[in-house]
Design a protein around this motif. Sequence first.
Motif, PDB file in Angstrom:
ATOM      1  N   SER A   1     -21.485   8.300 -38.014  1.00  0.00           N
ATOM      2  CA  SER A   1     -22.128   7.033 -37.627  1.00  0.00           C
ATOM      3  C   SER A   1     -21.852   6.722 -36.163  1.00  0.00           C
ATOM      4  N   ASN A   2     -20.617   6.915 -35.731  1.00  0.00           N
ATOM      5  CA  ASN A   2     -20.260   6.689 -34.323  1.00  0.00           C
ATOM      6  C   ASN A   2     -21.015   7.655 -33.408  1.00  0.00           C
ATOM      7  N   LEU A   3     -21.139   8.912 -33.828  1.00  0.00           N
ATOM      8  CA  LEU A   3     -21.887   9.904 -33.058  1.00  0.00           C
ATOM      9  C   LEU A   3     -23.344   9.449 -32.897  1.00  0.00           C
ATOM     10  N   LEU A   4     -23.950   8.995 -33.971  1.00  0.00           N
ATOM     11  CA  LEU A   4     -25.347   8.559 -33.907  1.00  0.00           C
ATOM     12  C   LEU A   4     -25.509   7.297 -33.067  1.00  0.00           C
ATOM     13  N   ARG A   5     -24.542   6.409 -33.129  1.00  0.00           N
ATOM     14  CA  ARG A   5     -24.595   5.189 -32.315  1.00  0.00           C
ATOM     15  C   ARG A   5     -24.568   5.517 -30.825  1.00  0.00           C
ATOM     16  N   ARG A   6     -23.787   6.541 -30.454  1.00  0.00           N
ATOM     17  CA  ARG A   6     -23.678   6.933 -29.052  1.00  0.00           C
ATOM     18  C   ARG A   6     -24.879   7.745 -28.585  1.00  0.00           C
ATOM     19  N   SER A   7     -25.606   8.336 -29.515  1.00  0.00           N
ATOM     20  CA  SER A   7     -26.760   9.163 -29.137  1.00  0.00           C
ATOM     21  C   SER A   7     -27.988   8.285 -28.927  1.00  0.00           C
ATOM     22  N   THR A   8     -29.028   8.892 -28.412  1.00  0.00           N
ATOM     23  CA  THR A   8     -30.273   8.150 -28.162  1.00  0.00           C
ATOM     24  C   THR A   8     -31.424   8.803 -28.928  1.00  0.00           C
ATOM     25  N   LEU A   9     -31.191   9.129 -30.182  1.00  0.00           N
ATOM     26  CA  LEU A   9     -32.223   9.778 -30.984  1.00  0.00           C
ATOM     27  C   LEU A   9     -33.333   8.793 -31.322  1.00  0.00           C
TER      28      LEU A   9
END
Length: 92
Positions: free
Chosen positions: A21-29
């Motif tokens: 979840s943290n990885l996805l929050r930091r990404s711009t997908l």
Amino acid sequence: RPVYEIKRSGRDFQEAVTSISNLLRRSTLDRGQLQSFVESLVHPVHCTLGPPGTGKSYLGVVITRALLILRKLWMKCSPSIGSPPILVLSYK
């Protein structure tokens, strides 16, 4: 198989959910990339297609980071598996 084993461990599964979840929050997908991201974790073989400039390589980096998170937790809850490889192919 790795996700099922991590899920059975309980605590490690929550760590996986939090880390990804943290990885996805930091990404711009965008929406399409996010759908492809989820599909890549659901299916044992995944292929990302699209025209130039749509973020395929960036998506590949995010998927690989998620796989590294899952691999680390899988190794933690199932030490007998050793250090399993992750195969990522790119035509780039």
